[in-house]
Motif scaffolding. Structure first.
Motif, short mmCIF file in Angstrom:
data_model
loop_
_atom_site.label_atom_id
_atom_site.label_comp_id
_atom_site.label_asym_id
_atom_site.label_seq_id
_atom_site.Cartn_x
_atom_site.Cartn_y
_atom_site.Cartn_z
N VAL A 134 0.82 -1.21 0.00
CA VAL A 134 0.00 0.00 0.00
C VAL A 134 0.86 1.26 0.00
O VAL A 134 0.50 2.27 -0.59
N ALA A 135 2.00 1.20 0.67
CA ALA A 135 2.88 2.37 0.76
C ALA A 135 4.32 1.89 0.93
O ALA A 135 4.58 0.70 1.14
N VAL A 136 5.25 2.84 0.84
CA VAL A 136 6.66 2.54 1.04
C VAL A 136 7.22 3.51 2.07
O VAL A 136 7.06 4.72 1.94
N LEU A 137 7.85 2.96 3.10
CA LEU A 137 8.43 3.80 4.15
C LEU A 137 9.69 4.49 3.63
O LEU A 137 10.42 3.92 2.82
N PRO A 138 9.97 5.71 4.09
CA PRO A 138 11.17 6.43 3.65
C PRO A 138 12.45 5.93 4.33
O PRO A 138 13.50 6.52 4.15
N PHE A 139 12.34 4.88 5.11
CA PHE A 139 13.50 4.32 5.81
C PHE A 139 13.30 2.81 5.94
O PHE A 139 12.20 2.29 5.74
N GLU A 140 14.36 2.12 6.26
CA GLU A 140 14.27 0.68 6.48
C GLU A 140 13.96 0.43 7.95
O GLU A 140 14.78 0.76 8.82
N PRO A 141 12.80 -0.13 8.26
CA PRO A 141 12.40 -0.28 9.67
C PRO A 141 13.23 -1.32 10.41
O PRO A 141 13.75 -2.26 9.80
N PHE A 142 13.34 -1.13 11.72
CA PHE A 142 14.01 -2.14 12.53
C PHE A 142 13.10 -3.36 12.66
O PHE A 142 11.92 -3.32 12.32
N ASN A 143 13.65 -4.45 13.17
CA ASN A 143 12.97 -5.75 13.12
C ASN A 143 11.57 -5.73 13.73
O ASN A 143 10.62 -6.25 13.15
N PHE A 144 11.43 -5.11 14.92
CA PHE A 144 10.12 -5.12 15.59
C PHE A 144 9.09 -4.37 14.76
O PHE A 144 7.96 -4.84 14.57
N LEU A 145 9.46 -3.18 14.26
CA LEU A 145 8.53 -2.38 13.47
C LEU A 145 8.20 -3.08 12.16
O LEU A 145 7.07 -3.00 11.67
N LYS A 146 9.18 -3.78 11.60
CA LYS A 146 8.96 -4.47 10.32
C LYS A 146 7.90 -5.55 10.44
O LYS A 146 7.15 -5.80 9.51
N LYS A 147 7.83 -6.17 11.62
CA LYS A 147 6.80 -7.20 11.83
C LYS A 147 5.40 -6.61 11.73
O LYS A 147 4.45 -7.30 11.37
N VAL A 148 5.29 -5.32 12.05
CA VAL A 148 3.98 -4.64 11.98
C VAL A 148 3.73 -4.10 10.57
O VAL A 148 2.67 -4.32 9.99
N THR A 149 4.72 -3.41 10.01
CA THR A 149 4.52 -2.77 8.70
C THR A 149 4.47 -3.78 7.57
O THR A 149 3.81 -3.56 6.55
N PHE A 150 5.16 -4.92 7.74
CA PHE A 150 5.25 -5.91 6.66
C PHE A 150 4.21 -7.02 6.80
O PHE A 150 4.16 -7.93 5.97
N ARG A 151 3.39 -6.93 7.81
CA ARG A 151 2.42 -7.99 8.10
C ARG A 151 1.47 -8.18 6.92
O ARG A 151 0.82 -7.25 6.46
N GLY A 152 1.39 -9.42 6.43
CA GLY A 152 0.48 -9.74 5.34
C GLY A 152 1.10 -9.67 3.95
O GLY A 152 0.42 -9.94 2.96
N LEU A 153 2.38 -9.29 3.87
CA LEU A 153 3.04 -9.17 2.56
C LEU A 153 3.90 -10.37 2.21
O LEU A 153 4.52 -10.40 1.15
N GLY A 154 3.96 -11.38 3.08
CA GLY A 154 4.77 -12.55 2.80
C GLY A 154 6.21 -12.34 3.22
O GLY A 154 6.50 -11.99 4.36
N THR A 155 7.14 -12.50 2.26
CA THR A 155 8.56 -12.36 2.56
C THR A 155 9.15 -11.19 1.79
O THR A 155 8.59 -10.73 0.79
N VAL A 156 10.31 -10.70 2.28
CA VAL A 156 11.00 -9.61 1.60
C VAL A 156 11.41 -10.03 0.20
O VAL A 156 11.30 -9.26 -0.75
N LYS A 157 11.88 -11.27 0.07
CA LYS A 157 12.27 -11.78 -1.25
C LYS A 157 11.09 -11.81 -2.21
O LYS A 157 11.21 -11.48 -3.40
N GLY A 158 9.92 -12.20 -1.67
CA GLY A 158 8.73 -12.24 -2.52
C GLY A 158 8.37 -10.87 -3.06
O GLY A 158 8.02 -10.71 -4.23
N VAL A 159 8.46 -9.83 -2.21
CA VAL A 159 8.16 -8.47 -2.65
C VAL A 159 9.21 -7.99 -3.65
O VAL A 159 8.89 -7.34 -4.65
N ASN A 160 10.48 -8.34 -3.39
CA ASN A 160 11.55 -7.98 -4.32
C ASN A 160 11.31 -8.57 -5.69
O ASN A 160 11.45 -7.90 -6.73
N ASP A 161 10.95 -9.86 -5.73
CA ASP A 161 10.68 -10.54 -7.00
C ASP A 161 9.49 -9.91 -7.72
O ASP A 161 9.50 -9.75 -8.94
N LEU A 162 8.46 -9.54 -6.93
CA LEU A 162 7.27 -8.93 -7.53
C LEU A 162 7.61 -7.59 -8.17
O LEU A 162 7.17 -7.30 -9.28
N TRP A 163 8.39 -6.77 -7.46
CA TRP A 163 8.78 -5.48 -8.02
C TRP A 163 9.66 -5.66 -9.25
O TRP A 163 9.56 -4.92 -10.22
#
Length: 245
Positions: A134-163
């Motif tokens: 839905v959006a892109v953060l202007p920074f790379e979140p730390f691990n705890f925050l990433k669990k919240v912001t990335f919830r429901g998107l699968g894996t980082v590799k999956g999003v990279n491949d999609l882009w």
């Protein structure tokens, strides 16, 4: 991942809160029963404050009498009179607490129905935006925050491949972990847009009955119930203060 997606979420939250406020005003806060309860509560507060002021004045006069026993006065203030007013004040405090709890209960009812509406909205929107960035953060979140912001998107590799496949990698993005899912945007909207709309169109409880669940706990009937379960009302009050509730 477009501005329109975020705008749609913001609009949905704002419209839902607006409708919740309008319906609550129409069926709860504009009703004769609510107006009568608030009016009775304010009158009880006025009587309680008047009695408290009377006790303070009598106590001051009594202290002056004890300090100057030889001075003549048109009217002597007895300790029994002060004690009688103190008992009256206690009863009036209990009446105010009971009425404050009744006002708070009606507001809690409106908040309950609003919560159901937002739960349904969350289920509808989460189904629509499942697995979608839905959006892109202007920074790379730390691990705890990433669990919240990335919830429901699968894996980082999956999003990279999609882009990579769609050739829509946003500029100034160093990692796919900056991708933000619907849930985080929804939480932000609930904490900001919802509050703004409620402030503009909602109905606030009168002062003294605006502590929500705290007023319900302080009601004499509920204190008796807690006592029957072995709970001390004073301990519960201290615990509430400790957690800021």
């Amino acid at each position: 991942m477009t501005v329109s997606d975020i705008g749609k979420i913001v609009s949905a939250v704002a419209c839902t809160e607006f409708l919740a406020c309008i319906l609550a005003n129409r069926f709860i806060y504009k009703s004769e029963a609510y107006a009568k309860t608030v009016s009775t509560f304010k009158r009880a507060e006025a009587r309680r404050d008047k009695t408290a002021a009377s006790i303070a004045a009598k106590q001051a006069a009594r202290d002056e009498q004890l300090a100057n026993p030889g001075k003549k006065r048109a009217q002597q203030t007895s300790q029994k009179s002060i004690e009688k007013d103190a008992k009256k004040l206690q009863l009036e405090n209990e009446e105010v607490s009971a009425l404050a709890a009744e006002v708070a209960r009606r507001h809690t009812m409106g908040n309950f129905y609003s919560s159901i509406a937002f739960l349904l909205l969350f289920r509808i929107l989460s189904a629509e935006y499942s697995g979608k960035v839905v959006a892109v953060l202007p920074f790379e979140p730390f691990n705890f925050l990433k669990k919240v912001t990335f919830r429901g998107l699968g894996t980082v590799k999956g999003v990279n491949d999609l882009w990579a496949q769609s050739d829509v990698i946003p500029a100034d993005v160093s990692s796919a972990s900056q991708a933000c899912a619907f849930a985080f945007i929804y939480v932000l909207c609930s904490a900001s847009v919802k509050m703004i709309v409620n402030t503009a169109f909602g109905t606030k409880p009168p002062a003294g009955a605006d502590q929500g669940v705290g007023n319900l706990i302080d009601a004499p009937q509920n204190k008796k119930m807690m006592k029957s379960f072995g709970l001390d009302a004073g301990d519960v009050k201290e615990a509430r203060k400790a957690v800021g509730f």
